[in-house]
Design a protein around this motif. Structure first.
Motif, mmCIF file in Angstrom:
data_model
loop_
_atom_site.group_PDB
_atom_site.id
_atom_site.type_symbol
_atom_site.label_atom_id
_atom_site.label_comp_id
_atom_site.label_asym_id
_atom_site.label_seq_id
_atom_site.Cartn_x
_atom_site.Cartn_y
_atom_site.Cartn_z
ATOM 1 N N LEU A 4 -19.557 -36.393 -27.564
ATOM 2 C CA LEU A 4 -18.691 -35.225 -27.708
ATOM 3 C C LEU A 4 -18.573 -34.821 -29.172
ATOM 4 O O LEU A 4 -18.541 -33.629 -29.506
ATOM 5 C CB LEU A 4 -17.313 -35.513 -27.117
ATOM 6 C CG LEU A 4 -17.274 -35.748 -25.595
ATOM 7 C CD1 LEU A 4 -15.857 -36.018 -25.132
ATOM 8 C CD2 LEU A 4 -17.859 -34.561 -24.849
ATOM 9 N N GLY A 5 -18.502 -35.796 -30.053
ATOM 10 C CA GLY A 5 -18.495 -35.484 -31.476
ATOM 11 C C GLY A 5 -19.791 -34.824 -31.905
ATOM 12 O O GLY A 5 -19.793 -33.904 -32.736
ATOM 13 N N THR A 6 -20.900 -35.267 -31.325
ATOM 14 C CA THR A 6 -22.194 -34.654 -31.635
ATOM 15 C C THR A 6 -22.243 -33.210 -31.152
ATOM 16 O O THR A 6 -22.801 -32.332 -31.825
ATOM 17 C CB THR A 6 -23.328 -35.470 -30.986
ATOM 18 O OG1 THR A 6 -23.266 -36.820 -31.453
ATOM 19 C CG2 THR A 6 -24.685 -34.878 -31.339
ATOM 20 N N MET A 7 -21.676 -32.924 -29.993
ATOM 21 C CA MET A 7 -21.621 -31.545 -29.493
ATOM 22 C C MET A 7 -20.881 -30.658 -30.471
ATOM 23 O O MET A 7 -21.279 -29.506 -30.717
ATOM 24 C CB MET A 7 -20.936 -31.504 -28.117
ATOM 25 C CG MET A 7 -21.753 -32.100 -26.992
ATOM 26 S SD MET A 7 -20.911 -32.027 -25.379
ATOM 27 C CE MET A 7 -20.826 -30.250 -25.125
ATOM 28 N N TRP A 8 -19.808 -31.181 -31.045
ATOM 29 C CA TRP A 8 -19.049 -30.403 -32.029
ATOM 30 C C TRP A 8 -19.895 -30.164 -33.275
ATOM 31 O O TRP A 8 -19.945 -29.046 -33.796
ATOM 32 C CB TRP A 8 -17.765 -31.141 -32.381
ATOM 33 C CG TRP A 8 -17.001 -30.514 -33.511
ATOM 34 C CD1 TRP A 8 -16.534 -29.234 -33.577
ATOM 35 C CD2 TRP A 8 -16.623 -31.137 -34.741
ATOM 36 N NE1 TRP A 8 -15.880 -29.016 -34.763
ATOM 37 C CE2 TRP A 8 -15.914 -30.177 -35.505
ATOM 38 C CE3 TRP A 8 -16.789 -32.418 -35.255
ATOM 39 C CZ2 TRP A 8 -15.398 -30.455 -36.760
ATOM 40 C CZ3 TRP A 8 -16.273 -32.703 -36.506
ATOM 41 C CH2 TRP A 8 -15.600 -31.728 -37.250
ATOM 42 N N LEU A 9 -20.600 -31.186 -33.729
ATOM 43 C CA LEU A 9 -21.429 -31.041 -34.926
ATOM 44 C C LEU A 9 -22.578 -30.057 -34.700
ATOM 45 O O LEU A 9 -22.944 -29.298 -35.606
ATOM 46 C CB LEU A 9 -21.987 -32.408 -35.341
ATOM 47 C CG LEU A 9 -20.970 -33.428 -35.880
ATOM 48 C CD1 LEU A 9 -21.649 -34.758 -36.150
ATOM 49 C CD2 LEU A 9 -20.297 -32.905 -37.146
ATOM 50 N N LEU A 10 -23.143 -30.075 -33.513
ATOM 51 C CA LEU A 10 -24.265 -29.178 -33.194
ATOM 52 C C LEU A 10 -23.809 -27.821 -32.667
ATOM 53 O O LEU A 10 -24.653 -26.977 -32.328
ATOM 54 C CB LEU A 10 -25.184 -29.845 -32.163
ATOM 55 C CG LEU A 10 -25.872 -31.148 -32.607
ATOM 56 C CD1 LEU A 10 -26.742 -31.690 -31.477
ATOM 57 C CD2 LEU A 10 -26.701 -30.932 -33.865
ATOM 58 N N ASP A 11 -22.482 -27.614 -32.588
ATOM 59 C CA ASP A 11 -21.919 -26.357 -32.098
ATOM 60 C C ASP A 11 -22.409 -26.028 -30.682
ATOM 61 O O ASP A 11 -22.778 -24.901 -30.372
ATOM 62 C CB ASP A 11 -22.257 -25.207 -33.051
ATOM 63 C CG ASP A 11 -21.385 -23.978 -32.789
ATOM 64 O OD1 ASP A 11 -20.270 -24.150 -32.267
ATOM 65 O OD2 ASP A 11 -21.828 -22.858 -33.100
ATOM 66 N N ILE A 12 -22.430 -27.052 -29.843
ATOM 67 C CA ILE A 12 -22.802 -26.875 -28.438
ATOM 68 C C ILE A 12 -21.528 -26.903 -27.599
ATOM 69 O O ILE A 12 -20.794 -27.881 -27.619
ATOM 70 C CB ILE A 12 -23.764 -27.981 -27.978
ATOM 71 C CG1 ILE A 12 -25.085 -27.884 -28.750
ATOM 72 C CG2 ILE A 12 -24.022 -27.891 -26.476
ATOM 73 C CD1 ILE A 12 -26.072 -28.976 -28.409
#
Length: 1018
Positions: free
Chosen positions: A883-891
């Protein structure tokens, strides 16, 4: 012997029976694949909400336009699309569209194609016919006036002549009587007799007349015979009145001439009246001239005349809801929203094509079009766009409609499968080549994958579940999960034959299945829990996705737990019986670089387990913060693909994708034009036939007009429709309704404050279609609902539109009235919110259910419920990482990525279960913590690495998908597998060590003490 051992024994001992049974099941289930249907409709994502029910009520109770229609927007762009050449070209384009059989069969009956060229030509025809009608009307009036005046004159003259004739006749008789007196009485005075006649008549008799009478009297007295008497009488009567009779005759002739003129005028009046009636009919028909008539009129006009009409249509508004000449602002709906009002030049204009869709289907609301509508809109695109546009005097023509959107959405699904399917299989094959290094095992793995897909798609067909955008991910998902099962079974089988000295193919497979089988069952159960958690979602396709995925993973367990092992036994036994060596090295075992890498987690667990856990928790804390910032979205744009990369067009057929323009066109329309399908509506139910209800509607209308999400046409007027806007429009053109409307508006504020029911009734009488579009009337004549229609900006966010419309609706409700904001955008916002609920609910349910399941099963099988919690802990941590990665990738969370939390748990727990299960098995074998950990990590870790690589590769190829949500889903799911694998081989060993020392057998056993001592020495 345990149940799992007996089951495994039955499978490995009766392989041919198992193969036959599984093949029969494959055929039966596979038969359902032929019944599988495909759907790209966004309507299927809607749930039964009050807003959806309100929209359904509107469609069923209001006249929202011709039934079952859809519109297509054709945007013509050029240097000046309003010049004569361009507008003639656009009329030629319309003719071309009508002549196309595919298109013509779908066109609505009346005004099927409308644009500025049609309005200009129609207005010019109306002006021409209006001028002719006015001229003829003037002539008719003048002729009628002349006729009436002459007719009155003739009547008066005839009466005067008749009166004169009677007077002359009476005077004649008096003169005759006087002559008789003179004849009979020789002594009678001639003069006295004449004076007596003159005194009794209005005829003026002079001295000359007396002389003639005197001569006649002498002749009467001197007459010798009857002939002389008669002659004397004629002289004394007609002779005396000869001038008078001559004047009477002359006046009679004049009257006869006037009668002739009167008859001529009557005939001329009849001709003019017939001509006027004909011109009046032509003028009325001029509002709907044929396309040929429109083109002829436009062709006959010069640029100056065209500019005059354009100025009339697109000129400055007088502030009364229309232009100063009474033309409505309807024309501005075909112009860009930034059009310079009053200008006669523009770089773009719009044609709106109205089509009749299949019965019971409205493409604007369902988001999917029939085949006929789709084919016709593709034909429009073929005729109008590209280089063909130059033939019609413009640079290009953009075609935007529900059929094209539906086609591109479906095409993106098909193209995505055509590209990512082979790529996924190719990657899997490559990965299996690296992991297996054996052609037979690779082919068996592919056979298993094919069987799982046949089972799954057959199940969808039997269950009546349509293949939609979500299910494009299913083949890749099942390929990745299926090959996981194959790798674990095959690698364990190889370990048994090579490292544990099992010579029999059947025996080693039996040990392998018994060893890894329980883990596969737990993995399947926990993955099914993760998928089935989606049943709590209010979005129907997500529920279907959960069911299908759960069935698919169960199918994978059966296929790779029964069919493939049985085939493996039969094939290997057959080959070894003919001298082929089928012993192969298990991937990740036997030392070397892979073993060293895989052992990193166990090494860290041996040296600093708490440090590893602390680092994992810190990373998870950062991920948790990012998770709170991830957006949620659901819109039509989410499913529209950008034009594929150029390299994809070099692919051979059938892998070469089609062309995509809908997303770019949608963006252009959103930014520059009024979108025909972008409307929000407010349904008001209750006593709408009251002054209070109308006042609230007026306040709401004003609020909607001032809203920043409402479309403002280039003439400065907001595109809002309500009962009041319809009333005011009808009152401006209908005197009968205007009288009723004005009488009901006692304070002259434009809002009736009494007799509202009578106003509605009159409105339905004079303008039934317009009234039915904004007011719902029952069969009993009761007015039970009204609606406010607001055209919203296509570029406005769902959140803004929904918030504004709900705020406006809240101001209407109360005191017996209920107001509900609805429309496509509002419904999409609800789906977006439901997606977020799905994310949260499915995560909680999956974690709780999986925790409970693992704790229970490990309590039963291993005697330690805490081992189940420890096994799931790395997966819970990896959820925050992804979920943190989704935020970083703006997904954002969308219809596919919204399921990532349950998928993370469902997919990720497999890696932890395999490692925990192997660790416990090795602990039972060796009784030593570190040896068990080493064997588990290097043995199972190799299989985990192989399965992770194939799964990541399988999902990773979704990045090449045409459908945007699939690209994001592939990236995120691939990272999910990576995180789950890393968590299992790096974090789980430390958790297992801590569990072993403080909660497991190491807290009290001698082995545990010696292990701790060994660890201390190290």
């Amino acid at each position: 012997m345990s149940r799992i051992d007996r089951l495994v024994g039955a499978i490995t001992g009766h392989t041919r029976v198992a193969i036959a049974a599984m093949l029969v099941l494959t055929v039966v289930l596979g038969a359902g694949a032929g019944m599988l249907e495909q759907s790209s409709s966004l309507d299927q994502f809607q749930s039964d909400t009050p807003e959806a029910q309100s929209l359904e009520y509107i469609e069923g109770n209001f006249s929202t336009g011709p039934d079952n229609t859809t519109t297509v927007q054709l945007i013509a762009r050029g240097d000046n699309v309003l010049d004569k050449q361009s507008m003639l070209g656009l009329l030629d384009l319309q003719q071309e569209l009508r002549e196309n059989e595919t298109i013509n069969g779908t066109l609505a009956e009346n005004n099927s194609i409308v644009g500025i060229p049609n309005l200009v030509a129609t207005t010019a025809i109306q002006q021409e016919k209006g001028a002719e009608l006015q001229q003829t009307g003037t002539e008719l009036q003048e002729t009628a006036t002349e006729f009436e005046q002459l007719n009155a004159t003739v009547a008066e003259e005839r009466a005067a002549l008749e009166q004169r004739s009677r007077t002359l006749n009476a005077t004649t008789r008096d003169l005759q009587t006087a002559l008789t007196v003179l004849q009979q009485n020789p002594d009678a005075s001639v003069e006295a007799q004449f004076e007596q006649v003159r005194s009794n008549t209005s005829v003026e008799l002079d001295g000359e007349d007396f002389a003639t009478f005197q001569q006649a009297a002498q002749g009467v007295r001197n007459a010798q015979n009857e002939s002389q008497v008669q002659q004397a009488y004629r002289l004394g009567t007609q002779g005396v009145l000869a001038d008078q009779y001559q004047q009477l005759q002359q006046r009679g002739q004049e009257l006869q001439e006037q009668g002739e003129r009167l008859r001529e005028l009557g005939s001329e009046l009849q001709t003019l009246n017939e001509e006027f009636e004909s011109l009046n009919a032509e003028f009325e028909n001029a509002s709907n001239p044929t396309l040929a008539e429109q083109r002829d009129r436009l062709e006959s006009m010069n640029e100056s005349e065209i500019d005059d009409v354009l100025t009339l249509l697109l000129g400055e508004s007088d502030g009364s809801g229309g232009n100063g000449d009474g033309a409505s602002s309807f024309a501005f709906a075909f112009m860009p929203t930034d059009f310079d009002t009053g200008s006669t030049e523009a770089e773009a204009t719009m044609l709106v094509v109205t089509q009749e869709s299949d019965a019971g289907q409205t493409a604007e609301t369902t988001g999917q079009s029939s085949d006929a509508i789709t084919d016709s809109q593709l034909a429009m695109q073929s005729i109008a766009s590209g280089e063909n546009a130059e033939e019609y005097g413009v640079n290009d023509v953009l075609v935007f409609g529900s059929g094209i959107i539906s086609q591109e959405t479906t095409q993106s699904m098909t193209d995505s499968i055509a590209i990512v399917g082979p790529l996924a299989l190719l990657f899997v094959v490559v990965a299996l080549v690296v992991a297996y290094r054996d052609l037979i095992d690779i082919l068996l793995g592919l056979v298993g994958i094919f069987a799982v897909l046949v089972w799954t798609f057959g199940f969808m067909g039997w269950a009546g579940i349509a293949f939609n955008q979500l299910f494009v991910a299913v083949p890749v998902l099942l390929i990745g999960l299926s090959i996981d099962y194959a790798i674990h079974v095959f690698m364990r089988h190889r370990e048994e034959r090579n490292e544990h000295g099992s010579e029999s193919v059947r025996g080693s497979m039996r040990v392998a299945l018994a060893g890894v089988g329980i883990a596969l069952v737990w993995v399947t159960a926990t993955t099914v829990i993760g998928f089935l958690s989606n049943l709590t979602s209010p979005v129907p396709p997500i529920q279907d996705f959960g069911i299908v995925s759960a069935f698919g993973i169960t199918a994978a367990l059966l296929v790779f737990g029964v069919l493939i092992p049985a085939l493996k036994i039969e094939v290997d036994a057959f080959l070894e019986g003919r001298g082929w060596d089928r012993k192969k090295q298990a991937f990740g075992t036997g030392g070397g670089r892979f073993s060293s890498v895989l052992a990193a987690g166990s090494t860290a667990a041996r040296r600093a387990p708490f440090a590893v856990i602390l680092v994992a928790l810190l990373v998870s804390a950062g991920g948790a913060y990012g998770a709170s910032q991830v957006d949620t979205t659901f819109s039509q744009e989410d499913f529209l693909a950008d034009d594929p990369p150029e390299w994809t067009y070099d692919l051979p057929e059938p892998f070469k994708p089609g062309e995509y323009s809908a997303k770019e066109n949608l963006d252009y329309v959103n930014e520059n034009f009024l979108r025909q399908d972008s409307q929000a509506q407010i349904l008001v139910r209750g006593d709408v036939a009251s002054a209070d209800a109308l006042q609230r509607l007026d306040d709401a209308q004003q609020e909607a007009t001032e809203s920043n999400v409402t479309v403002v046409l280039s003439n400065g007027e907001a595109d809002v429709r309500s009962p009041l806007t319809v009333m005011r429009s009808v009152a401006a053109s209908n005197e009968t309704f205007n009288a009723t409307f004005t009488a009901a508006d006692t304070d002259s504020d434009g809002v009736p404050d009494r007799d509202v029911g009578e106003v509605y009734a009159t409105l339905f009488e004079v303008a039934p279609d317009e009234a039915a579009g904004v007011v719902a009337r029952t069969d009993d004549g009761e007015y039970e609902a009204a609606r406010l229609v607001v055209s919203t900006k296509g570029s406005a966010s769902m959140d803004d539109v929904t918030e504004e419309m709900r705020a406006i609706a809240s101001g209407i409700g109360g005191d017996g009235l209920t107001a509900t904001a609805t429309g496509q955008t509002v419904l999409f916002k609800i789906i977006s919110d439901q997606l977020l609920d799905t994310v949260v609910q499915s995560l909680i349910i999956t974690l709780v259910a999986t925790f409970a399941f693992l704790m229970l099963t490990y309590r039963i099988t291993e005697g330690s419920a805490t081992l189940g919690a420890v096994t799931l802990m790395p997966v819970a941590l990896s959820v925050t990482w992804i979920l943190g990665t989704m935020w970083l990738l703006d997904i954002p969370f969308n219809i596919l990525t919204g399921m990532i939390t349950s998928l993370t748990v469902g997919l990720g727990v497999a890696y932890s279960i395999h490692l925990s299960e192997r660790f416990n098995q090795e602990l039972d074998r060796t009784g030593d913590l570190w040896e068990s950990m080493r064997r588990a990590v290097t043995g199972t870790g190799g299989a985990l690495l192989g399965s992770a690589a194939t799964t990541v590769g399988g999902f990773g190829v979704l990045a090449f998908a045409i459908l945007p949500p699939l690209q994001q889903f592939g990236i995120i799911t691939g990272l999910t597998i990576v995180y789950a694998f890393l968590a299992s081989v790096l974090v789980l060993p430390s958790l297992l060590v801590v569990w072993y020392r403080y909660l497991g057998p190491g807290r009290s056993t001698t082995t545990g003490e010696s292990t701790r001592a060994t660890a201390a020495e190290d």
